[in-house]
Write a protein that holds these residues in place. Structure first.
Motif, PDB file in Angstrom:
ATOM      1  N   UNK A 195       0.840  -1.196   0.000  1.00 22.36           N
ATOM      2  CA  UNK A 195       0.000   0.000   0.000  1.00 22.36           C
ATOM      3  C   UNK A 195       0.876   1.248   0.000  1.00 22.36           C
ATOM      4  N   UNK A 196       0.595   2.144  -0.945  1.00 26.14           N
ATOM      5  CA  UNK A 196       1.327   3.403  -1.042  1.00 26.14           C
ATOM      6  C   UNK A 196       0.388   4.588  -0.842  1.00 26.14           C
ATOM      7  N   UNK A 245      13.606   4.914   6.066  1.00 28.27           N
ATOM      8  CA  UNK A 245      12.759   3.875   6.628  1.00 28.27           C
ATOM      9  C   UNK A 245      12.562   4.161   8.113  1.00 28.27           C
ATOM     10  N   UNK A 246      11.328   4.112   8.562  1.00 26.45           N
ATOM     11  CA  UNK A 246      11.007   4.339   9.971  1.00 26.45           C
ATOM     12  C   UNK A 246      10.648   2.987  10.574  1.00 26.45           C
ATOM     13  N   UNK A 247      11.464   2.539  11.489  1.00 28.77           N
ATOM     14  CA  UNK A 247      11.308   1.200  12.070  1.00 28.77           C
ATOM     15  C   UNK A 247      11.189   1.316  13.589  1.00 28.77           C
ATOM     16  N   UNK A 270       6.537  -0.554  10.515  1.00 26.81           N
ATOM     17  CA  UNK A 270       7.585  -0.258   9.530  1.00 26.81           C
ATOM     18  C   UNK A 270       6.976   0.583   8.411  1.00 26.81           C
ATOM     19  N   UNK A 271       7.561   1.764   8.187  1.00 27.89           N
ATOM     20  CA  UNK A 271       7.129   2.681   7.137  1.00 27.89           C
ATOM     21  C   UNK A 271       8.336   3.127   6.318  1.00 27.89           C
ATOM     22  N   UNK A 272       8.206   3.155   4.995  1.00 30.38           N
ATOM     23  CA  UNK A 272       9.232   3.703   4.117  1.00 30.38           C
ATOM     24  C   UNK A 272       8.710   5.000   3.506  1.00 30.38           C
ATOM     25  N   UNK A 273       9.605   5.963   3.286  1.00 32.38           N
ATOM     26  CA  UNK A 273       9.171   7.234   2.708  1.00 32.38           C
ATOM     27  C   UNK A 273      10.166   7.729   1.671  1.00 32.38           C
ATOM     28  N   UNK A 307       5.807  16.945  -0.043  1.00 34.30           N
ATOM     29  CA  UNK A 307       4.928  15.900  -0.558  1.00 34.30           C
ATOM     30  C   UNK A 307       5.710  14.604  -0.482  1.00 34.30           C
ATOM     31  N   UNK A 308       5.181  13.628   0.253  1.00 34.95           N
ATOM     32  CA  UNK A 308       5.873  12.361   0.459  1.00 34.95           C
ATOM     33  C   UNK A 308       5.132  11.207  -0.195  1.00 34.95           C
ATOM     34  N   UNK A 309       5.902  10.262  -0.720  1.00 36.33           N
ATOM     35  CA  UNK A 309       5.387   8.949  -1.118  1.00 36.33           C
ATOM     36  C   UNK A 309       5.701   8.006   0.032  1.00 36.33           C
ATOM     37  N   UNK A 310       4.674   7.342   0.550  1.00 36.26           N
ATOM     38  CA  UNK A 310       4.827   6.484   1.726  1.00 36.26           C
ATOM     39  C   UNK A 310       4.455   5.050   1.381  1.00 36.26           C
ATOM     40  N   UNK A 311       5.290   4.115   1.800  1.00 32.67           N
ATOM     41  CA  UNK A 311       4.963   2.700   1.673  1.00 32.67           C
ATOM     42  C   UNK A 311       4.644   2.155   3.052  1.00 32.67           C
ATOM     43  N   UNK A 312       3.423   1.694   3.218  1.00 33.24           N
ATOM     44  CA  UNK A 312       2.977   1.140   4.492  1.00 33.24           C
ATOM     45  C   UNK A 312       3.358  -0.336   4.516  1.00 33.24           C
ATOM     46  N   UNK A 313       4.549  -0.638   5.005  1.00 29.03           N
ATOM     47  CA  UNK A 313       5.029  -2.021   5.001  1.00 29.03           C
ATOM     48  C   UNK A 313       4.203  -2.858   5.968  1.00 29.03           C
TER      49      UNK A 313
END
Length: 301
Positions: A110-111, A126-128, A176-179, A191-197
């Protein structure tokens, strides 16, 4: 399929509230349909499930997407009330079980797009940081049943990619989130693209606000405490002009869901939802640009 003006809305403290969804609206919201799954572009302002203080929830409208099936679809995952974008609905019990397992196995990606106050220090990352839920109820104030997701920086060493998505004893959620920064205007907003790991409740909002000190624009729940803690951040918010209030629209949109192993199909199924018009207008007003390689993905479907 765009979803411009698909619902009737009312303003409540500048926060958009959905009053109703008609059969015609439901067709405009439709992004994808087959015998197993329906995907819709959920508008901001309507909760997915019933809850305290809510007068409308999407579950009441599920028969609008029943079509030829014997029963209405069920909701396959969460999406916050004030978040817009792709929402998957399961049309059968077997599909619901299959999707649940795919989510658990991280086979559904999901992005999201988010406008944030402030700009991350790194262009991508990456936010862990684990999460937990804090009870805000007190006997001195009328806050019974209020909770807030918080970062557990004291438990960072508990995180591992192998265990990401699990909840440990004591309610510790290994999130865990990637941005990736798509655009920024000075140091004021981005403006961020976020990947909801992983997919914990309020994960993105907590990770952005408390993890990056870059709260989602319009997110009063998570931005408010930061504004009191960091006066400089409050000044940045105020500098954004008409968008610079914390109780207006929340600029968080689920623009893409990709199912890696879709019911035996040999290629991934990708479903995209265009940005709402108010989101696009905010980008223009704030001087944020959408990179060309993203435009076909988040401006039109």
């Amino acid at each position: 399929m765009a979803t411009n003006n698909i619902v009737r809305t009312a303003q409540a403290s500048k926060r958009v509230v959905i009053q109703s969804i008609s059969a015609k609206d439901s067709q405009r919201m439709l992004l994808y349909k087959d015998s197993d799954v329906v995907a819709i572009n959920k508008p901001a302002g309507i909760a997915v499930h019933a809850g305290p203080g809510l007068t409308q929830e999407l579950t009441s409208y599920l028969p609008l997407w029943q079509y030829e099936a014997q029963s209405p679809p069920s909701i396959a995952h969460r999406l916050d009330k004030d978040t817009s974008g792709v929402l998957l609905l399961s049309r059968t019990a077997e599909a619901a079980t299959r999707l649940r397992r795919l989510f658990e196995d991280k086979m559904i990606l999901k992005n999201y797009c988010a406008i944030t106050v402030n700009v991350p220090e790194k262009a991508e990352g990456s936010i862990e940081v684990p999460l937990s839920v804090k009870d805000l109820s007190t006997q001195q104030s009328n806050t019974h049943g209020m909770h807030r997701v918080i970062l557990r920086t004291d438990k960072i060493d508990m995180f591992s990619e192998a265990l990401a998505g699990t909840t440990l004893p004591g309610g510790l959620q290994l999130a865990w989130t990637k941005y990736n920064i798509l655009s920024s205007y000075g140091r004021r907003c981005s403006l961020l693209d976020l990947e909801l790991v992983t997919g914990f409740k309020h994960q993105l909002r907590a990770h952005l606000a408390d993890g990056l000190t870059c709260p989602v624009l319009g997110d009063h729940k998570f931005a408010g405490p930061l504004m009191r803690k960091y006066p400089a951040l409050k000044k940045k918010l105020q500098s954004l002009g008409p968008m610079g209030y914390t109780k207006g629209r929340m600029y968080l949109h689920a623009y893409q869901v990709q199912i890696i192993d879709y019911f035996g199909v040999q290629r991934p199924l990708t479903i995209m939802a265009p940005l709402p018009p108010y989101f696009v207008q905010a980008l223009k007003s704030l001087g944020l640009q959408i990179p060309s390689k993203y435009r076909n993905r988040i401006l039109s479907v």
